[in-house]
Design a protein around this motif. Structure first.
Motif, PDB file in Angstrom:
ATOM      1  N   MET A  82      37.862  52.254  -1.496  1.00 23.50           N
ATOM      2  CA  MET A  82      37.146  52.340  -0.236  1.00 23.50           C
ATOM      3  C   MET A  82      37.916  53.247   0.707  1.00 23.50           C
ATOM      4  N   ASN A  83      37.305  54.350   1.067  1.00 29.99           N
ATOM      5  CA  ASN A  83      37.912  55.325   1.965  1.00 29.99           C
ATOM      6  C   ASN A  83      37.101  55.444   3.246  1.00 29.99           C
ATOM      7  N   SER A  84      37.730  56.004   4.252  1.00 31.64           N
ATOM      8  CA  SER A  84      37.078  56.221   5.548  1.00 31.64           C
ATOM      9  C   SER A  84      36.387  54.957   6.038  1.00 31.64           C
ATOM     10  N   LEU A  85      37.111  53.878   6.004  1.00 33.44           N
ATOM     11  CA  LEU A  85      36.526  52.582   6.333  1.00 33.44           C
ATOM     12  C   LEU A  85      36.114  52.498   7.789  1.00 33.44           C
ATOM     13  N   LYS A  86      35.029  51.796   8.013  1.00 32.17           N
ATOM     14  CA  LYS A  86      34.457  51.603   9.329  1.00 32.17           C
ATOM     15  C   LYS A  86      34.422  50.118   9.662  1.00 32.17           C
ATOM     16  N   PRO A  87      34.387  49.775  10.947  1.00 32.91           N
ATOM     17  CA  PRO A  87      34.315  48.356  11.308  1.00 32.91           C
ATOM     18  C   PRO A  87      33.142  47.629  10.659  1.00 32.91           C
ATOM     19  N   GLU A  88      32.027  48.311  10.455  1.00 27.63           N
ATOM     20  CA  GLU A  88      30.874  47.677   9.837  1.00 27.63           C
ATOM     21  C   GLU A  88      31.065  47.381   8.356  1.00 27.63           C
ATOM     22  N   ASP A  89      32.152  47.867   7.784  1.00 25.96           N
ATOM     23  CA  ASP A  89      32.490  47.517   6.413  1.00 25.96           C
ATOM     24  C   ASP A  89      33.160  46.153   6.307  1.00 25.96           C
ATOM     25  N   THR A  90      33.484  45.564   7.437  1.00 24.74           N
ATOM     26  CA  THR A  90      34.117  44.250   7.447  1.00 24.74           C
ATOM     27  C   THR A  90      33.199  43.221   6.800  1.00 24.74           C
ATOM     28  N   ALA A  91      33.703  42.551   5.791  1.00 24.31           N
ATOM     29  CA  ALA A  91      32.917  41.578   5.042  1.00 24.31           C
ATOM     30  C   ALA A  91      33.801  40.928   3.999  1.00 24.31           C
ATOM     31  N   VAL A  92      33.267  39.904   3.381  1.00 21.08           N
ATOM     32  CA  VAL A  92      33.866  39.377   2.168  1.00 21.08           C
ATOM     33  C   VAL A  92      33.246  40.113   0.996  1.00 21.08           C
ATOM     34  N   TYR A  93      34.082  40.665   0.158  1.00 22.31           N
ATOM     35  CA  TYR A  93      33.627  41.436  -0.981  1.00 22.31           C
ATOM     36  C   TYR A  93      33.725  40.588  -2.236  1.00 22.31           C
ATOM     37  N   TYR A  94      32.614  40.488  -2.949  1.00 24.35           N
ATOM     38  CA  TYR A  94      32.524  39.653  -4.139  1.00 24.35           C
ATOM     39  C   TYR A  94      32.336  40.518  -5.374  1.00 24.35           C
ATOM     40  N   CYS A  95      33.213  40.352  -6.300  1.00 30.61           N
ATOM     41  CA  CYS A  95      33.060  40.983  -7.595  1.00 30.61           C
ATOM     42  C   CYS A  95      32.041  40.207  -8.430  1.00 30.61           C
ATOM     43  N   TYR A  96      31.292  40.922  -9.249  1.00 31.02           N
ATOM     44  CA  TYR A  96      30.400  40.241 -10.177  1.00 31.02           C
ATOM     45  C   TYR A  96      30.416  40.931 -11.526  1.00 31.02           C
ATOM     46  N   ALA A  97      30.064  40.158 -12.531  1.00 33.68           N
ATOM     47  CA  ALA A  97      29.934  40.662 -13.887  1.00 33.68           C
ATOM     48  C   ALA A  97      28.665  40.099 -14.481  1.00 33.68           C
ATOM     49  N   LEU A  98      27.890  40.967 -15.094  1.00 31.64           N
ATOM     50  CA  LEU A  98      26.610  40.569 -15.677  1.00 31.64           C
ATOM     51  C   LEU A  98      26.695  40.644 -17.193  1.00 31.64           C
ATOM     52  N   ALA A  99      26.592  39.509 -17.819  1.00 28.81           N
ATOM     53  CA  ALA A  99      26.512  39.419 -19.269  1.00 28.81           C
ATOM     54  C   ALA A  99      25.198  38.724 -19.601  1.00 28.81           C
ATOM     55  N   TRP A 100      25.264  37.581 -20.306  1.00 32.12           N
ATOM     56  CA  TRP A 100      24.044  36.790 -20.514  1.00 32.12           C
ATOM     57  C   TRP A 100      23.668  36.024 -19.248  1.00 32.12           C
ATOM     58  N   ARG A 101      24.597  35.963 -18.314  1.00 32.03           N
ATOM     59  CA  ARG A 101      24.402  35.396 -17.004  1.00 32.03           C
ATOM     60  C   ARG A 101      25.307  36.147 -16.051  1.00 32.03           C
ATOM     61  N   ILE A 102      25.194  35.849 -14.778  1.00 34.05           N
ATOM     62  CA  ILE A 102      26.026  36.509 -13.798  1.00 34.05           C
ATOM     63  C   ILE A 102      27.229  35.639 -13.464  1.00 34.05           C
ATOM     64  N   TYR A 103      28.375  36.277 -13.344  1.00 31.09           N
ATOM     65  CA  TYR A 103      29.607  35.621 -12.961  1.00 31.09           C
ATOM     66  C   TYR A 103      30.079  36.217 -11.650  1.00 31.09           C
ATOM     67  N   TRP A 104      30.674  35.387 -10.818  1.00 28.26           N
ATOM     68  CA  TRP A 104      31.118  35.801  -9.503  1.00 28.26           C
ATOM     69  C   TRP A 104      32.600  35.563  -9.308  1.00 28.26           C
ATOM     70  N   GLY A 105      33.248  36.485  -8.630  1.00 20.66           N
ATOM     71  CA  GLY A 105      34.604  36.272  -8.187  1.00 20.66           C
ATOM     72  C   GLY A 105      34.631  35.411  -6.943  1.00 20.66           C
ATOM     73  N   GLN A 106      35.835  35.076  -6.507  1.00 24.00           N
ATOM     74  CA  GLN A 106      35.977  34.168  -5.369  1.00 24.00           C
ATOM     75  C   GLN A 106      35.778  34.854  -4.027  1.00 24.00           C
ATOM     76  N   GLY A 107      35.780  36.161  -4.018  1.00 22.73           N
ATOM     77  CA  GLY A 107      35.648  36.928  -2.794  1.00 22.73           C
ATOM     78  C   GLY A 107      36.996  37.297  -2.203  1.00 22.73           C
ATOM     79  N   THR A 108      37.055  38.474  -1.614  1.00 22.97           N
ATOM     80  CA  THR A 108      38.256  38.911  -0.930  1.00 22.97           C
ATOM     81  C   THR A 108      37.854  39.511   0.413  1.00 22.97           C
ATOM     82  N   GLN A 109      38.578  39.135   1.450  1.00 23.94           N
ATOM     83  CA  GLN A 109      38.233  39.546   2.807  1.00 23.94           C
ATOM     84  C   GLN A 109      38.720  40.961   3.080  1.00 23.94           C
ATOM     85  N   VAL A 110      37.824  41.782   3.586  1.00 20.94           N
ATOM     86  CA  VAL A 110      38.160  43.115   4.068  1.00 20.94           C
ATOM     87  C   VAL A 110      37.825  43.164   5.552  1.00 20.94           C
ATOM     88  N   THR A 111      38.819  43.458   6.360  1.00 24.00           N
ATOM     89  CA  THR A 111      38.632  43.549   7.800  1.00 24.00           C
ATOM     90  C   THR A 111      39.057  44.926   8.271  1.00 24.00           C
TER      91      THR A 111
END
Length: 114
Positions: A82-111
Protein backbone atom coordinates in the motif's frame (compact mmCIF):
# COMPACT_ATOMS: atom_id res chain seq x y z
CA UNK A 1 -7.42 -26.67 10.09
CA UNK A 2 -6.64 -23.68 7.89
CA UNK A 3 -5.36 -20.53 9.53
CA UNK A 4 -4.81 -17.17 7.89
CA UNK A 5 -2.33 -15.10 9.86
CA UNK A 6 -2.06 -11.43 9.00
CA UNK A 7 0.66 -8.95 9.84
CA UNK A 8 1.99 -5.57 8.79
CA UNK A 9 -0.68 -3.16 9.92
CA UNK A 10 0.00 -0.06 11.94
CA UNK A 11 -0.01 3.71 12.03
CA UNK A 12 1.36 5.63 9.07
CA UNK A 13 1.30 9.25 7.93
CA UNK A 14 -0.55 10.29 4.80
CA UNK A 15 1.58 9.55 1.78
CA UNK A 16 3.35 6.73 3.55
CA UNK A 17 3.45 3.03 2.81
CA UNK A 18 2.66 -0.25 4.49
CA UNK A 19 3.00 -3.85 3.40
CA UNK A 20 0.51 -6.39 4.67
CA UNK A 21 1.17 -10.10 4.70
CA UNK A 22 -1.17 -13.02 5.08
CA UNK A 23 0.08 -16.57 5.40
CA UNK A 24 -2.24 -19.53 5.05
CA UNK A 25 -1.25 -22.60 6.99
CA UNK A 26 -1.96 -26.18 6.06
CA UNK A 27 0.23 -28.34 3.87
CA UNK A 28 -2.71 -29.51 1.78
CA UNK A 29 -4.37 -26.14 1.49
CA UNK A 30 -4.89 -24.71 -1.97
CA UNK A 31 -6.86 -21.55 -2.58
CA UNK A 32 -8.08 -20.52 -5.99
CA UNK A 33 -8.16 -16.88 -4.95
CA UNK A 34 -6.58 -14.93 -2.14
CA UNK A 35 -7.04 -11.29 -1.39
CA UNK A 36 -8.03 -8.51 0.92
CA UNK A 37 -11.17 -6.80 2.07
CA UNK A 38 -11.30 -3.82 4.36
CA UNK A 39 -13.86 -2.40 6.72
CA UNK A 40 -13.92 1.06 8.20
CA UNK A 41 -15.91 1.77 11.37
CA UNK A 42 -19.60 1.97 10.57
CA UNK A 43 -19.03 0.95 6.96
CA UNK A 44 -19.58 -2.25 5.04
CA UNK A 45 -16.74 -4.50 4.09
CA UNK A 46 -15.37 -3.74 0.64
CA UNK A 47 -13.07 -5.62 -1.68
CA UNK A 48 -9.58 -4.18 -1.96
CA UNK A 49 -7.81 -6.61 -4.25
CA UNK A 50 -7.55 -10.27 -5.16
CA UNK A 51 -5.16 -12.56 -6.96
CA UNK A 52 -5.70 -16.01 -8.42
CA UNK A 53 -3.32 -18.95 -8.47
CA UNK A 54 -2.56 -18.07 -12.07
CA UNK A 55 -1.57 -14.55 -11.12
CA UNK A 56 -4.61 -12.67 -12.36
CA UNK A 57 -5.30 -9.63 -10.22
CA UNK A 58 -8.29 -7.46 -9.55
CA UNK A 59 -8.39 -4.14 -7.75
CA UNK A 60 -10.96 -1.71 -6.58
CA UNK A 61 -10.94 1.02 -9.21
CA UNK A 62 -10.18 3.71 -6.66
CA UNK A 63 -7.13 1.83 -5.39
CA UNK A 64 -5.52 0.66 -8.59
CA UNK A 65 -2.19 2.38 -9.00
CA UNK A 66 -1.59 2.79 -5.28
CA UNK A 67 -2.07 -0.76 -4.03
CA UNK A 68 -0.37 -3.85 -5.38
CA UNK A 69 -1.33 -7.41 -4.53
CA UNK A 70 1.01 -10.34 -4.99
CA UNK A 71 1.05 -14.00 -4.09
CA UNK A 72 3.58 -16.68 -3.35
CA UNK A 73 1.88 -19.98 -4.12
CA UNK A 74 4.74 -22.00 -2.68
CA UNK A 75 4.21 -20.51 0.77
CA UNK A 76 0.49 -19.77 0.49
CA UNK A 77 1.17 -16.15 1.27
CA UNK A 78 -0.51 -13.09 -0.13
CA UNK A 79 0.83 -9.56 0.17
CA UNK A 80 -0.66 -6.13 -0.16
CA UNK A 81 1.73 -3.26 -0.82
CA UNK A 82 0.00 0.00 0.00
CA UNK A 83 1.57 3.22 -1.21
CA UNK A 84 0.51 6.86 -1.11
CA UNK A 85 -1.82 6.10 1.75
CA UNK A 86 -4.69 8.43 2.50
CA UNK A 87 -6.73 8.93 5.67
CA UNK A 88 -9.69 7.28 3.94
CA UNK A 89 -7.65 4.10 3.72
CA UNK A 90 -7.98 3.74 7.48
CA UNK A 91 -9.74 0.45 8.15
CA UNK A 92 -9.33 -3.06 9.39
CA UNK A 93 -7.92 -5.11 6.56
CA UNK A 94 -9.02 -8.73 6.32
CA UNK A 95 -7.21 -11.35 4.36
CA UNK A 96 -9.30 -14.04 2.70
CA UNK A 97 -8.71 -17.26 0.86
CA UNK A 98 -11.24 -18.97 -1.37
CA UNK A 99 -11.09 -22.72 -1.75
CA UNK A 100 -14.17 -24.94 -1.36
CA UNK A 101 -15.25 -22.29 1.13
CA UNK A 102 -14.02 -18.89 2.18
CA UNK A 103 -11.53 -18.45 4.99
CA UNK A 104 -10.88 -15.20 6.80
CA UNK A 105 -7.94 -13.78 8.66
CA UNK A 106 -8.33 -12.04 11.99
CA UNK A 107 -7.88 -8.57 10.52
CA UNK A 108 -5.11 -6.04 10.93
CA UNK A 109 -5.63 -2.37 11.70
CA UNK A 110 -4.31 0.22 9.27
CA UNK A 111 -4.50 3.82 10.45
CA UNK A 112 -3.47 6.70 8.22
CA UNK A 113 -3.23 9.91 10.18
CA UNK A 114 -1.03 12.91 10.81
Amino acid sequence: QVRLVESGGGLVQPGGSLRLSCAASGSSFSANVMGWYRQAPGAQRELVASVSTGGSTNYADSLKGRFTISRDNATNTVYLQMNSLKPEDTAVYYCYALAWRIYWGQGTQVTVSS
